[in-house]
Design an enzyme around this catalytic site. Structure first.
Site, short mmCIF file in Angstrom:
data_model
loop_
_atom_site.label_atom_id
_atom_site.label_comp_id
_atom_site.label_asym_id
_atom_site.label_seq_id
_atom_site.Cartn_x
_atom_site.Cartn_y
_atom_site.Cartn_z
N ARG A 261 0.84 -1.20 0.00
CA ARG A 261 0.00 0.00 0.00
C ARG A 261 0.87 1.25 0.00
NH1 ARG A 261 -4.89 -1.85 4.15
NH2 ARG A 261 -5.22 -3.87 3.14
N ARG A 276 2.00 1.55 10.45
CA ARG A 276 1.53 1.94 9.11
C ARG A 276 2.72 1.84 8.15
NH1 ARG A 276 -3.02 4.85 7.83
NH2 ARG A 276 -3.18 5.57 9.99
N GLU A 348 -7.14 0.28 14.69
CA GLU A 348 -7.66 -0.80 13.83
C GLU A 348 -6.64 -1.93 13.62
OE1 GLU A 348 -9.00 -1.59 9.20
OE2 GLU A 348 -8.66 0.47 9.88
N SER A 351 -10.78 -5.93 9.83
CA SER A 351 -12.07 -5.45 9.32
C SER A 351 -12.75 -6.59 8.58
CB SER A 351 -11.88 -4.25 8.39
OG SER A 351 -11.20 -4.63 7.21
N ARG A 388 0.56 -5.09 12.51
CA ARG A 388 -0.27 -4.42 13.52
C ARG A 388 -0.49 -5.33 14.73
NH1 ARG A 388 -4.41 0.01 10.93
NH2 ARG A 388 -2.80 1.04 9.69
#
Length: 425
Positions: A261, A276, A348, A351, A388
């Site tokens: 990403r 991140r 987060e 999801s 994460r």
């Protein structure tokens, strides 16, 4: 892609959904106009084609002056048909471009609002009181350096900012998390898959990642291939252009892959450590099912995520995201946020999205249902995004001496190790 029939039967439903997503209803007006133009162009083309076929039969029977007149009209008609074909194709292209900008229809139960308007459905577990334990918690990077587990300096040297090396016990921890996640997914009935991390544009577009998320995607222009940001993409395209046996549904897959990403728009955010980053490994759950079963499958995926996070002994919350924070493909989305001690807030880590028939319609994935051949529903859910989760494990299970307690469920995948100890310098 939304069902084009909705545009004619209930355009206001689409308009309301787009407004709830934070967009404008004007795109629906443009789409209605494009649809009318497209249908008119198709009708005009078909009318001329019918006349062309009729003239062909008349020419075969005619003679003399009548035949010459018919041949002259046939020649003129051929030019008109060619033009109408071009008009029809252009109108169809405009329609297709616009309809791909429309997001999935937002579920009525989804909260209104944007990124900060989520609803907390559950809070599970209790954050530790480090003050009561007599020490100030270190952040994950400091712990990772003490353990010899994370090296961001050499990651930046070799690849640039937001890259890293996992070393020693850090690498072992990643492999343990992946193995544990795949074992749990297999236990739950998912078929393990190792999908490609490079996909064609059709796969990326079909899953909805070349719309609003395009700037976050890495594109290899020379090969016209994309690096996936999640295994959702190749798993969704796995059955593209297929008609699935209804008896095989639901199909449940668990894919392990690297995820890439650009983190566009995140300048200055989470620059320290590995929360991140531009690349991380992930295990993604993916489901194809009868659309009538999609809501139940969504809850099932959420329960799996909750079970996995709970087994790692992490305090977390379950969020129902607001309409303005949904991706293009999702009709409803739940996030799980784990407590991050050094930031004093939940962040987060997983999801799960119900994409209903949206992706399947774009990728032409169908099944034979009682009322005919129709698109299936697709759903996705993150089981573990490794970096994460490592962040959360280090910070939540740290001890005063810089060591980290290993959750009991993870110990068999780390050779029975109960504690990760700082390395001797």
């Amino acid at each position: 892609m939304i069902d084009p029939r909705l545009l004619r039967t209930d355009p206001e439903l689409i308009r309301r959904s787009e407004v709830r997503r934070g967009g404008s209803g004007e795109v629906v007006d443009a789409l209605l106009a494009a649809d009318a133009e497209r249908r008119s162009s198709i009708a005009a083309f078909e009318e001329l084609r019918a006349e062309q076929k009729s003239l062909g039969k008349q020419v075969a029977k005619a003679s003399g002056e009548e035949k010459q007149e018919l041949l002259s009209r046939t020649k003129q008609l051929a030019a008109e048909v060619k033009q109408k074909q071009a008009d029809s194709d252009a109108a169809g292209e405009r329609f297709n471009t616009l309809i791909k900008q429309i997001g999935n229809i937002v579920d009525d139960v989804v909260p209104d609002g944007g990124e900060d308007d989520y609803v907390v459905l559950e809070t599970i577990g209790q954050p530790r009181d480090f003050a009561a334990e007599g020490f100030t918690p270190r952040d994950h990077l400091e712990i990772g350096e003490l353990l010899g587990a994370i090296d961001v300096e050499r990651g930046a040297k070799v690849s640039g900012s937001r890259f890293y090396f996992l070393t020693g016990v850090g690498a072992q921890l990643e492999l343990a998390l992946i193995s544990y996640a795949m074992a749990k997914a297999t236990e739950w009935g998912f078929t393990p898959i190792l999908p490609p991390a490079l996909v064609k544009p059709t796969a990326m577009e079909g899953t909805g990642f070349l719309g609003q998320a395009a700037e976050d995607v890495y594109h290899l222009e020379r090969d016209d291939l994309y690096l996936v940001g999640t295994a959702e993409v190749p798993l969704a395209a796995y059955h593209s252009d297929e008609i699935l046996d209804p008896a095989s549904l639901p199909l449940r897959y668990a894919g392990y892959s690297p995820s890439f990403r650009r983190e566009a728009g995140s300048y200055g955010k989470d620059t320290r450590g590995i929360f991140r980053v531009h690349w991380f490994d992930k295990v993604e759950m993916f489901v194809y099912c009868d659309p009538e079963d999609a809501a139940a499958e969504h809850q099932r995926l959420l329960e799996y995520e909750k079970e996995f996070i709970s087994s790692l002994e992490l305090p977390f919350q379950v969020l129902d995201l607001a309409a303005g924070d949904l991706g293009l493909s999702a009709a409803r989305k739940f996030d799980c946020y784990s407590w991050l001690p050094t930031q004093g807030r939940y962040r987060e880590i997983t999801s799960t999205s119900n994409c209903t028939e949206f992706q399947a319609r774009r990728l032409s994935i169908r099944s034979r249902f009682d009322d005919g051949v129709a698109p299936v529903a697709t759903l996705n859910g993150t089981l573990v995004a490794v970096t994460r989760v490592i962040v959360m494990l280090f910070e939540n299970h740290q001890q005063a001496d810089g060591s980290v307690r290993v959750p009991e469920a993870l110990r068999p995948y780390l050779g029975g190790r109960e504690v990760l100890e700082p390395i001797k310098r």
